[in-house]
Design a protein around this motif. Structure first.
Motif, mmCIF file in Angstrom:
data_model
loop_
_atom_site.group_PDB
_atom_site.id
_atom_site.type_symbol
_atom_site.label_atom_id
_atom_site.label_comp_id
_atom_site.label_asym_id
_atom_site.label_seq_id
_atom_site.Cartn_x
_atom_site.Cartn_y
_atom_site.Cartn_z
ATOM 1 N N TYR A 107 37.288 8.633 28.184
ATOM 2 C CA TYR A 107 36.282 9.225 29.084
ATOM 3 C C TYR A 107 35.202 8.190 29.414
ATOM 4 O O TYR A 107 34.989 7.254 28.638
ATOM 5 N N ASP A 142 24.004 0.699 23.301
ATOM 6 C CA ASP A 142 25.454 0.730 23.071
ATOM 7 C C ASP A 142 26.178 -0.240 23.996
ATOM 8 O O ASP A 142 27.056 -0.989 23.572
ATOM 9 N N HIS A 195 35.262 11.658 16.603
ATOM 10 C CA HIS A 195 34.185 11.185 15.723
ATOM 11 C C HIS A 195 34.270 11.883 14.368
ATOM 12 O O HIS A 195 34.517 13.098 14.316
ATOM 13 N N ARG A 230 35.410 4.692 27.447
ATOM 14 C CA ARG A 230 35.678 4.584 26.016
ATOM 15 C C ARG A 230 37.113 5.048 25.775
ATOM 16 O O ARG A 230 37.550 6.041 26.370
HETATM 17 C C1 BEZ Z 1 30.584 8.440 22.134
HETATM 18 O O1 BEZ Z 1 31.610 8.013 21.678
HETATM 19 O O2 BEZ Z 1 30.377 9.639 22.038
HETATM 20 C C2 BEZ Z 1 29.627 7.520 22.819
HETATM 21 C C3 BEZ Z 1 29.237 6.367 22.196
HETATM 22 C C4 BEZ Z 1 28.356 5.522 22.835
HETATM 23 C C5 BEZ Z 1 27.892 5.840 24.107
HETATM 24 C C6 BEZ Z 1 28.299 7.000 24.731
HETATM 25 C C7 BEZ Z 1 29.194 7.850 24.090
#
Ligand code: BEZ
Ligand code: FE
Length: 288
Positions: free
Chosen positions: A191, A76, A217, A212
């Motif tokens: 977070y 990621d 989601h 992020r």
């Molecule tokens: C998330 O959005 O939950 C996430 C996405 C990629 C890495 C860590 C968390």
């Protein structure tokens, strides 16, 4: 096959792959060998650096367990997950854009009726979220499954909280005959991705923050349509332009508007201020 040198070693390894039976595996292995060798040549990797890389990957593996996937986090944060996502979801114009799946999805989230609170008892700012699931032409998709997961008001997923016995801030809804869905939750906050492992060390070495932008989601599915895995982001979040996993698309950003205490859109009388957000998803037909 002896006396191999800097200039003919790659060809010798590639020749060894000629007996690979599975054609796709052969294609992938050959490309991997070519790029790996080229990378080592390009940076003229030292033995110390090579060992450091081996120890780094070993630490990434050791950090993984049934709740933590450090390899996905590595993918990621290096943008590989979003590249795989882009290549695999070339959906037609008009369908909702996809984004990174992330490591926090759980199968078997509780099923809720529309209007339910998926964050009952969870600290955070109450938020009413509603939307529709439509096809690319805007026609309602009834009976679509809307699978939702998000952090609590402090930025934690339930799986990160060892003391919790049940899932929270996740659930599955079904759209009604008009393709509508609606639920209560808490307003998501930005977070940091887990940074207490080797990927965190890597981010610090690169001078990058681990955050992020706030998002919820969504995974949407309906018979005859292609699944969509995506997020809805909170407009105005300070990390929209520097998401550590490169997942933001402008079409997925929506306003979360604050309202004073009073009657919410579904008739609930709120004693405290609350937020309202709305987003319509567009599914692409299978084989489109
Ligand atoms: C998330 O959005 O939950 C996430 C996405 C990629 C890495 C860590 C968390
Ligand atoms: Fe997330």
């Amino acid at each position: 096959m002896r006396n191999l040198t800097e200039s003919n070693l790659t060809e010798a390894v590639l020749a060894k792959l000629a007996t690979t039976e599975d054609a796709r595996f052969r294609q992938i292995a050959e490309s991997l060998v070519r790029h790996l060798h080229e990378f080592v040549r390009e940076v003229e990797l030292t033995e110390d650096e090579w060992l450091k890389a081996i120890l780094f990957l070993t630490a990434v593996g050791h950090k993984c367990d049934d709740k933590r996937q450090e390899f996905i986090l590595l993918s990621d944060t290096l943008g590989v997950s979003m590249l795989v996502d882009a290549i695999n979801h070339r959906y037609p114009e008009g369908s909702t854009e996809t984004t990174v799946f992330g490591p926090f999805y759980q199968t078997g989230a509780p099923e809720f009726e529309n209007g339910a609170n998926i964050a009952e008892g969870v600290a955070g700012k109450p938020t009413y979220f509603s939307g529709r699931v439509l096809d690319e032409k805007g026609v309602a998709v009834a009976g679509a499954i809307v699978d939702i997961w998000a952090v609590d008001g402090e930025g934690w997923y339930d799986v990160q909280l060892a003391h919790l016995e049940a899932m929270q801030v996740r659930g599955r809804l079904k759209t009604d005959d008009l393709g509508r869905f609606w639920f209560w939750t808490v307003k998501p906050v930005s977070y940091p991705v887990p940074s207490d492992g080797p990927v965190g060390d890597m981010l610090r070495a690169m001078g990058r923050h681990p955050y992020r932008p706030a998002h919820i989601h969504f995974m949407l599915s309906a018979p005859g349509y292609r699944n969509i895995i995506t997020h809805v982001f909170v407009a105005g979040d300070g990390y929209l332009d520097s998401d550590v996993v490169f997942g933001v698309k402008s079409s997925l950003v929506t306003e979360f508007t604050e309202h004073a205490a009073g009657r919410a859109p579904d008739g609930t009388v709120m004693q405290t201020p609350y937020f309202v957000a709305e987003y319509d998803f567009h599914l692409a037909r299978e084989n489109s």
